[in-house]
Each structure stands twice: as C-alpha cells, then as structure tokens.
Scaffold this motif. Structure first.
Motif, PDB file in Angstrom:
ATOM      1  N   GLU A   1      47.060 -69.792  24.533  1.00  0.00           N
ATOM      2  CA  GLU A   1      46.561 -70.011  23.169  1.00  0.00           C
ATOM      3  C   GLU A   1      47.426 -71.037  22.421  1.00  0.00           C
ATOM      4  O   GLU A   1      46.922 -71.904  21.722  1.00  0.00           O
ATOM      5  CB  GLU A   1      46.538 -68.686  22.417  1.00  0.00           C
ATOM      6  CG  GLU A   1      45.954 -68.812  21.008  1.00  0.00           C
ATOM      7  CD  GLU A   1      45.903 -67.478  20.277  1.00  0.00           C
ATOM      8  OE1 GLU A   1      45.539 -67.486  19.080  1.00  0.00           O
ATOM      9  OE2 GLU A   1      46.228 -66.442  20.881  1.00  0.00           O
ATOM     10  N   GLU A   2      48.758 -70.927  22.577  1.00  0.00           N
ATOM     11  CA  GLU A   2      49.659 -71.878  21.937  1.00  0.00           C
ATOM     12  C   GLU A   2      49.439 -73.292  22.472  1.00  0.00           C
ATOM     13  O   GLU A   2      49.501 -74.277  21.739  1.00  0.00           O
ATOM     14  CB  GLU A   2      51.117 -71.449  22.173  1.00  0.00           C
ATOM     15  CG  GLU A   2      51.553 -70.229  21.383  1.00  0.00           C
ATOM     16  CD  GLU A   2      51.477 -70.467  19.888  1.00  0.00           C
ATOM     17  OE1 GLU A   2      51.839 -71.581  19.437  1.00  0.00           O
ATOM     18  OE2 GLU A   2      51.056 -69.548  19.157  1.00  0.00           O
ATOM     19  N   ASN A   3      49.177 -73.400  23.742  1.00  0.00           N
ATOM     20  CA  ASN A   3      48.921 -74.711  24.356  1.00  0.00           C
ATOM     21  C   ASN A   3      47.653 -75.343  23.797  1.00  0.00           C
ATOM     22  O   ASN A   3      47.616 -76.550  23.488  1.00  0.00           O
ATOM     23  CB  ASN A   3      48.804 -74.543  25.866  1.00  0.00           C
ATOM     24  CG  ASN A   3      48.617 -75.873  26.569  1.00  0.00           C
ATOM     25  OD1 ASN A   3      49.542 -76.672  26.676  1.00  0.00           O
ATOM     26  ND2 ASN A   3      47.389 -76.132  27.037  1.00  0.00           N
ATOM     27  N   ASN A   4      46.617 -74.534  23.654  1.00  0.00           N
ATOM     28  CA  ASN A   4      45.342 -75.048  23.098  1.00  0.00           C
ATOM     29  C   ASN A   4      45.516 -75.508  21.656  1.00  0.00           C
ATOM     30  O   ASN A   4      44.956 -76.527  21.237  1.00  0.00           O
ATOM     31  CB  ASN A   4      44.265 -73.972  23.193  1.00  0.00           C
ATOM     32  CG  ASN A   4      43.850 -73.691  24.626  1.00  0.00           C
ATOM     33  OD1 ASN A   4      44.038 -74.536  25.513  1.00  0.00           O
ATOM     34  ND2 ASN A   4      43.294 -72.502  24.880  1.00  0.00           N
ATOM     35  N   LYS A   5      46.282 -74.737  20.883  1.00  0.00           N
ATOM     36  CA  LYS A   5      46.521 -75.113  19.489  1.00  0.00           C
ATOM     37  C   LYS A   5      47.283 -76.428  19.403  1.00  0.00           C
ATOM     38  O   LYS A   5      46.970 -77.292  18.584  1.00  0.00           O
ATOM     39  CB  LYS A   5      47.311 -74.013  18.782  1.00  0.00           C
ATOM     40  CG  LYS A   5      46.513 -72.770  18.455  1.00  0.00           C
ATOM     41  CD  LYS A   5      47.393 -71.767  17.717  1.00  0.00           C
ATOM     42  CE  LYS A   5      46.607 -70.505  17.348  1.00  0.00           C
ATOM     43  NZ  LYS A   5      47.464 -69.506  16.641  1.00  0.00           N
ATOM     44  N   ALA A   6      48.299 -76.560  20.259  1.00  0.00           N
ATOM     45  CA  ALA A   6      49.100 -77.787  20.234  1.00  0.00           C
ATOM     46  C   ALA A   6      48.267 -79.000  20.623  1.00  0.00           C
ATOM     47  O   ALA A   6      48.399 -80.095  20.041  1.00  0.00           O
ATOM     48  CB  ALA A   6      50.296 -77.629  21.180  1.00  0.00           C
ATOM     49  N   LYS A   7      47.398 -78.829  21.585  1.00  0.00           N
ATOM     50  CA  LYS A   7      46.513 -79.925  22.007  1.00  0.00           C
ATOM     51  C   LYS A   7      45.554 -80.311  20.878  1.00  0.00           C
ATOM     52  O   LYS A   7      45.286 -81.494  20.631  1.00  0.00           O
ATOM     53  CB  LYS A   7      45.741 -79.506  23.248  1.00  0.00           C
ATOM     54  CG  LYS A   7      44.886 -80.623  23.823  1.00  0.00           C
ATOM     55  CD  LYS A   7      44.174 -80.167  25.083  1.00  0.00           C
ATOM     56  CE  LYS A   7      43.329 -81.303  25.649  1.00  0.00           C
ATOM     57  NZ  LYS A   7      42.599 -80.886  26.887  1.00  0.00           N
ATOM     58  N   LEU A   8      45.021 -79.278  20.204  1.00  0.00           N
ATOM     59  CA  LEU A   8      44.109 -79.526  19.081  1.00  0.00           C
ATOM     60  C   LEU A   8      44.813 -80.285  17.955  1.00  0.00           C
ATOM     61  O   LEU A   8      44.239 -81.183  17.336  1.00  0.00           O
ATOM     62  CB  LEU A   8      43.563 -78.189  18.568  1.00  0.00           C
ATOM     63  CG  LEU A   8      42.528 -78.258  17.437  1.00  0.00           C
ATOM     64  CD1 LEU A   8      41.276 -78.994  17.911  1.00  0.00           C
ATOM     65  CD2 LEU A   8      42.162 -76.852  16.955  1.00  0.00           C
ATOM     66  N   ASN A   9      46.088 -79.922  17.701  1.00  0.00           N
ATOM     67  CA  ASN A   9      46.866 -80.607  16.660  1.00  0.00           C
ATOM     68  C   ASN A   9      47.079 -82.080  16.997  1.00  0.00           C
ATOM     69  O   ASN A   9      47.082 -82.940  16.109  1.00  0.00           O
ATOM     70  CB  ASN A   9      48.215 -79.911  16.469  1.00  0.00           C
ATOM     71  CG  ASN A   9      48.078 -78.569  15.784  1.00  0.00           C
ATOM     72  OD1 ASN A   9      47.107 -78.323  15.071  1.00  0.00           O
ATOM     73  ND2 ASN A   9      49.057 -77.680  16.002  1.00  0.00           N
ATOM     74  N   VAL A  10      47.267 -82.378  18.276  1.00  0.00           N
ATOM     75  CA  VAL A  10      47.422 -83.773  18.698  1.00  0.00           C
ATOM     76  C   VAL A  10      46.129 -84.547  18.446  1.00  0.00           C
ATOM     77  O   VAL A  10      46.149 -85.678  17.928  1.00  0.00           O
ATOM     78  CB  VAL A  10      47.815 -83.858  20.183  1.00  0.00           C
ATOM     79  CG1 VAL A  10      47.757 -85.313  20.668  1.00  0.00           C
ATOM     80  CG2 VAL A  10      49.212 -83.305  20.395  1.00  0.00           C
ATOM     81  N   ASP A  11      45.010 -83.934  18.812  1.00  0.00           N
ATOM     82  CA  ASP A  11      43.710 -84.593  18.593  1.00  0.00           C
ATOM     83  C   ASP A  11      43.477 -84.866  17.101  1.00  0.00           C
ATOM     84  O   ASP A  11      43.008 -85.950  16.719  1.00  0.00           O
ATOM     85  CB  ASP A  11      42.581 -83.730  19.149  1.00  0.00           C
ATOM     86  CG  ASP A  11      42.589 -83.654  20.662  1.00  0.00           C
ATOM     87  OD1 ASP A  11      43.194 -84.544  21.280  1.00  0.00           O
ATOM     88  OD2 ASP A  11      41.991 -82.705  21.221  1.00  0.00           O
ATOM     89  N   LEU A  12      43.810 -83.877  16.267  1.00  0.00           N
ATOM     90  CA  LEU A  12      43.619 -84.021  14.819  1.00  0.00           C
ATOM     91  C   LEU A  12      44.533 -85.106  14.261  1.00  0.00           C
ATOM     92  O   LEU A  12      44.113 -85.933  13.440  1.00  0.00           O
ATOM     93  CB  LEU A  12      43.885 -82.688  14.137  1.00  0.00           C
ATOM     94  CG  LEU A  12      43.682 -82.650  12.612  1.00  0.00           C
ATOM     95  CD1 LEU A  12      42.244 -83.018  12.268  1.00  0.00           C
ATOM     96  CD2 LEU A  12      44.042 -81.273  12.061  1.00  0.00           C
ATOM     97  N   ALA A  13      45.784 -85.128  14.714  1.00  0.00           N
ATOM     98  CA  ALA A  13      46.729 -86.140  14.243  1.00  0.00           C
ATOM     99  C   ALA A  13      46.300 -87.536  14.681  1.00  0.00           C
ATOM    100  O   ALA A  13      46.474 -88.522  13.937  1.00  0.00           O
ATOM    101  CB  ALA A  13      48.130 -85.812  14.767  1.00  0.00           C
ATOM    102  N   ASN A  14      45.734 -87.620  15.857  1.00  0.00           N
ATOM    103  CA  ASN A  14      45.253 -88.920  16.353  1.00  0.00           C
ATOM    104  C   ASN A  14      44.077 -89.425  15.510  1.00  0.00           C
ATOM    105  O   ASN A  14      44.015 -90.624  15.174  1.00  0.00           O
ATOM    106  CB  ASN A  14      44.845 -88.783  17.817  1.00  0.00           C
ATOM    107  CG  ASN A  14      44.478 -90.121  18.421  1.00  0.00           C
ATOM    108  OD1 ASN A  14      45.308 -91.029  18.508  1.00  0.00           O
ATOM    109  ND2 ASN A  14      43.212 -90.261  18.802  1.00  0.00           N
TER     110      ASN A  14
END
Length: 370
Positions: free
Chosen positions: A151-164
């Motif tokens: 779950e933490e990995n998915n959240k971190a990936k989502l944050n990268v997409d949003l920041a991009n």
C-alpha cells in the motif's frame, strides 16, 4: 369727279370686308367658349407603393474587436499604428512582465523540486516493498505486513505521478502566461484605434481595435409603431453622400429591447454589395422598406385639392361630367400620392386644369398619361 367716286367705293369695300372679318372672329371666339374649359384627364392605373422608413447613421465594420490584455501591468511596447493591416496572430503590443516572469520561474522550480523529492521517496519505499516480497516468500513476515508495504509503495508511486503532472502544468502555464504578455490580433483586418501607450498602466478600456473592411453595417432606431412591420432579411438601401452612391442592404438584426433614451428599437442593416471603397465611420443615410403594397392608386399630388380640412379630386363620370370625390391621402412618392376613397382603378381623373372648374363646368377634355 369720277375718280373721287371710285376711291369712295374702294374704301367702302375695305370697310365692309373688315367688318365681316371681325364678325367671323367673334363667332369663332363664341364657338371656343362654348367648347368648355380645357382639362387633362388621366386614367388611374395600378401602382406599387412602398412604405419606407428613413434615418441617418454611421458606417461600422461588421467585425469590430477590441484586443486586450488579460494580464495586469504596464505597456512595454506598441507594435502597430492606426491604419496598419494585420493578420491573425500579428503582435499588437507587449506588457511588461518581469515580476510575472519571476513568479512563473519560481512556480516551475518549486514544482520541479517537489517532483524530485517524490521520486527519491518513491525509490526508498519501492526498495522496502521488494524486500517485503522476498521476506513473505521466506515466511519472515506476515501477510498483513506485506500488504502494508504494498500500500505504501502504491501511494508513493501515485505521489510521483501527481508531482509530475503538477510540474508539466507549471511549465505549460509559464509558457502560456508569458505568451499572454504579447497581445496578438484575433482576426485578419485593419487597426482602427489604439488605446494603449508605452509606459502607461493598463486600464479596463485599454486595447487595440481591429476591424475587417470587407463588410459594413449601419444601425438605426426604429419606432415602436413600425418595429412589428419589419423582419430580418427585409431589403433596404444605404446612401453614402461622400461617395454619392447607394448600396443595397438587408436587415440582419432587430433588437427586441427598447432603448430607454431614444424610446426606439436598434435595427442593424448590412451592405450586401462590394464595399472596397468604404471606410468605418462614414456618414450614411438609411432607407428601410417597411411594406410593399400592390394595386394601389397613385395620383399626381397637384391633382389633389383641399377644402377646409378635407382633400378631394375630380373624376370623370360616364357622361363626360365631373364629380368631386373626397379622398384620404397616404404615402407620398416622387411627386405622387397614394389615395383611397370613392375611386377605382381604370377610372379617369382630372390632373390639369382642376383649379378652374367645378361640377357644373363644361369641359374641353384632353387625354393624358399618368
């Protein structure tokens, strides 16, 4: 003595001839008097009568656009002058944007920093997740601990997409806003008016007016008693005195809301002919065809006479007598007037000499053509 008698005889003959000649002239004069008063009679023929509305106006370009800045600030430079031809997207003026440029660059930098931080964070979380996969397979951690790492990995990936996405948006927004500092022409046309000046702060009315010179319109106020008699598409004419030329036109817009000051309805006509020689602002005289009536009686204005507050004409009866007929006057057209009353198409009226006769007069009729 004989010669004297001969001369007396000659004189007597001359006097006699003169007397007989004078008598003959008197008889001819009497005959002319008996013939009657000469009048011209004209047959009433059907006519087309147009009810027209006239007003004055000023020509306007059909397309008239004020190009303005969506940004606040001070004008840095003006690229055009009145009368210049411009294409769509031609630069008109530029607004100073040093402060804006700094803000946009800062926003892009902050978005980029945020993206790099999210990438680093994701890299660390991703390593933990891969370790969890290995430990789960070895039975070193529980399924719950593995799910939490995933779950933490998915959240971190989502944050990268949003920041991009935020970074891409900041870059695009910076480019768009910097482009807005240069105000461009929205259409191809001509610069009609410039209300900006280098060094001046932009106001609500600041901008450059662009017009097209291929179509021109004129707006006129029409009163409420006529507004319901016209429709979009009705023909009209626009006369330009400076060109001494009349241009065919048509109604393209009828404003249904009354102007409270003039108590009239604005109506717009467009010239449908070639307009290359016309200019915005030229004085215009506008004529609108309100209605067209056929089979109307149109007579010369001079044939209509007045009696107190009434109007009348003389018409010819079957027995070459004349009758006074009271009529109502209508629309006046080029020296003629529309009339209604006891008069029918095909009947004949007196058009000349009517001021010297009455219903008892004996007439000498001359046929005329209306």
């Amino acid at each position: 003595m004989k010669k004297k008698k001969w001369m007396i005889l000659v004189i007597a003959v001359i006097v006699g001839v003169a007397f007989l000649s004078g008598l003959a002239k008197n008889e001819n004069a009497a005959d002319e008097k008996i013939d009657g008063i000469p009048v011209m009679i004209t047959e009433v023929k059907p006519a087309i009568v147009e009810n027209q509305f006239f007003s004055v106006s000023r020509l306007e370009a059909k397309k008239n656009i004020l190009a303005q800045s969506s940004m606040e600030g001070t004008v840095e430079k003006v690229f055009v002058k009145a009368g210049d031809a411009v294409d769509e997207a031609s630069p008109l003026f530029k607004v100073k944007g040093e402060d804006l440029k700094e803000k946009l660059e800062l926003a892009v930098k902050q978005a980029g920093t945020e993206l790099e931080e999210q990438k680093i964070s994701y890299k660390n979380v991703e390593k933990t997740y891969h370790d969890a996969i290995k430990l789960l397979s070895e039975g070193a951690i529980s399924k719950k601990e593995y799910d939490e790492a995933e779950e933490e990995n998915n959240k971190a990936k989502l944050n990268v997409d949003l920041a991009n996405k935020n970074y891409v948006t900041a870059v695009a927004s910076s480019k768009t806003n910097l482009e807005k500092l240069i105000i461009q022409s929205p259409i191809k046309g001509m610069v009609a008016d410039i209300n900006v000046k280098a060094g001046e702060l932009l106001q609500a009315e600041s901008g450059v007016t662009i017009i097209t010179d291929d179509r021109f319109i004129a707006k006129v106020p029409v009163t409420e008693d006529l507004i319901d008699k016209i429709e979009i598409g009705n023909p009209g004419e626009i006369y330009i005195p400076s060109k001494d030329k009349t241009y065919p036109s048509k109604i393209i817009e009828i404003n249904q809301q009354i102007d409270r000051q003039s108590l009239s309805y604005p109506v717009t006509l467009e010239i449908i002919d070639e307009t290359e020689d016309l200019k915005d602002g030229m004085h215009a005289e506008v004529t609108i065809c309100i209605e067209k009536m056929t089979e109307q009686i149109l007579v010369p204005q001079k044939s209509v006479m007045f009696e107190d507050d009434k109007t009348y004409i003389y018409k010819l009866t079957d027995h070459d007598k004349i009758k006074k007929v009271f009529v109502e006057k209508g629309i006046e057209v080029d020296g003629n007037v529309q009339i209604t009353g006891d008069i029918r198409l095909g009947e004949r009226i007196v058009t000349k000499g009517q001021h010297f006769i009455d219903e008892d007069s004996k007439l000498q009729i001359v046929e005329g053509d209306q």
